[in-house]
Design a protein around this motif. Structure first.
Motif, short mmCIF file in Angstrom:
data_model
loop_
_atom_site.label_atom_id
_atom_site.label_comp_id
_atom_site.label_asym_id
_atom_site.label_seq_id
_atom_site.Cartn_x
_atom_site.Cartn_y
_atom_site.Cartn_z
N MET A 73 0.85 -1.17 0.00
CA MET A 73 0.00 0.00 0.00
C MET A 73 0.90 1.23 0.00
N SER A 74 0.80 2.08 -1.01
CA SER A 74 1.64 3.27 -1.09
C SER A 74 0.95 4.46 -0.45
N GLN A 75 1.76 5.32 0.12
CA GLN A 75 1.22 6.51 0.77
C GLN A 75 1.00 7.60 -0.27
N GLN A 76 -0.05 8.34 -0.08
CA GLN A 76 -0.33 9.48 -0.94
C GLN A 76 0.51 10.66 -0.47
N PRO A 77 1.04 11.46 -1.40
CA PRO A 77 1.80 12.64 -0.97
C PRO A 77 0.89 13.62 -0.23
N ALA A 78 1.47 14.28 0.74
CA ALA A 78 0.71 15.27 1.51
C ALA A 78 0.32 16.43 0.60
N PRO A 79 -0.88 16.96 0.76
CA PRO A 79 -1.28 18.11 -0.06
C PRO A 79 -0.48 19.36 0.34
N ALA A 80 -0.42 20.30 -0.57
CA ALA A 80 0.25 21.57 -0.27
C ALA A 80 -0.44 22.24 0.90
N ALA A 81 0.33 22.97 1.67
CA ALA A 81 -0.21 23.68 2.82
C ALA A 81 0.43 25.06 2.88
N ARG A 82 -0.17 25.94 3.64
CA ARG A 82 0.37 27.29 3.80
C ARG A 82 1.19 27.35 5.09
N TYR A 83 2.26 28.14 5.05
CA TYR A 83 3.16 28.28 6.21
C TYR A 83 3.43 29.75 6.46
N ARG A 84 3.79 30.05 7.69
CA ARG A 84 4.24 31.40 8.04
C ARG A 84 5.51 31.28 8.85
N THR A 85 6.29 32.33 8.87
CA THR A 85 7.51 32.30 9.65
C THR A 85 7.17 32.38 11.13
N ARG A 86 8.01 31.75 11.93
CA ARG A 86 7.83 31.83 13.37
C ARG A 86 8.25 33.21 13.83
N PRO A 87 7.63 33.70 14.89
CA PRO A 87 8.06 35.01 15.40
C PRO A 87 9.52 34.96 15.84
N THR A 88 10.29 35.89 15.34
CA THR A 88 11.70 35.96 15.66
C THR A 88 12.04 37.40 16.01
N ILE A 89 12.79 37.57 17.07
CA ILE A 89 13.24 38.91 17.45
C ILE A 89 14.70 39.04 17.03
N VAL A 90 15.00 40.10 16.30
CA VAL A 90 16.36 40.35 15.82
C VAL A 90 16.77 41.76 16.20
N ASP A 91 18.08 42.00 16.22
CA ASP A 91 18.61 43.35 16.36
C ASP A 91 18.95 43.83 14.96
N ALA A 92 18.68 45.10 14.69
CA ALA A 92 18.96 45.61 13.35
C ALA A 92 19.25 47.10 13.40
N ILE A 93 19.96 47.56 12.37
CA ILE A 93 20.28 48.97 12.24
C ILE A 93 20.24 49.31 10.76
N ARG A 94 19.76 50.50 10.42
CA ARG A 94 19.71 50.93 9.02
C ARG A 94 20.91 51.83 8.74
N PHE A 95 21.63 51.51 7.68
CA PHE A 95 22.78 52.29 7.24
C PHE A 95 22.29 53.32 6.23
N ASP A 96 22.53 54.62 6.51
CA ASP A 96 22.04 55.66 5.59
C ASP A 96 23.15 56.29 4.76
N GLY A 97 24.39 55.81 4.91
CA GLY A 97 25.48 56.31 4.10
C GLY A 97 26.26 57.45 4.71
N THR A 98 25.79 58.00 5.83
CA THR A 98 26.49 59.12 6.46
C THR A 98 27.62 58.62 7.35
N HIS A 99 28.52 59.54 7.68
CA HIS A 99 29.62 59.20 8.57
C HIS A 99 29.08 58.74 9.92
#
Length: 104
Positions: A1-27
């Motif tokens: 007995m062969s298994q049927q492939p799982a149907p497509a599903a929707r996913y979302r990213t897990r909540p992640t907290i990151v540190d970030a900074i925007r570089f604007d080109g100034t000194h």
């Protein structure tokens, strides 16, 4: 007995907290990025390239995966594992939002 492939599903990213900074080109922004990158990690070198490109200034920052190049307007992100990554403003603002004050 062969298994049927799982149907497509929707996913979302897990909540992640990151540190970030925007570089604007100034000194001042270069200095802020230098402080952000070092943050106790002992980084001793950041390469700054002249503003010869249409996008303006860019800087290169060493990371365990090689040099990360960010242009004016880009975001530099550090994840929970300490890895640095560059994001364009469009991608970063679509994927991340500021954390409310007091929330960790």
């Amino acid at each position: 007995m062969s298994q049927q492939p799982a149907p497509a599903a929707r996913y979302r990213t897990r909540p992640t907290i990151v540190d970030a900074i925007r570089f604007d080109g100034t000194h001042a922004s270069v200095l802020n990025v230098m402080h952000f990158v070092d943050a106790g990690r002992g980084t001793t070198e950041i390469r700054i390239r002249a503003a010869e490109k249409a996008s303006g200034s860019s800087i290169e920052i060493p990371s365990p995966d090689g040099w990360v190049c960010i242009d004016a307007g880009d975001w530099l992100m550090r994840d929970a594992n300490g890895r640095l990554a560059r994001y364009s403003n469009t991608v970063f603002t679509a994927d991340y939002e500021p954390l409310p004050d007091g929330e960790e």
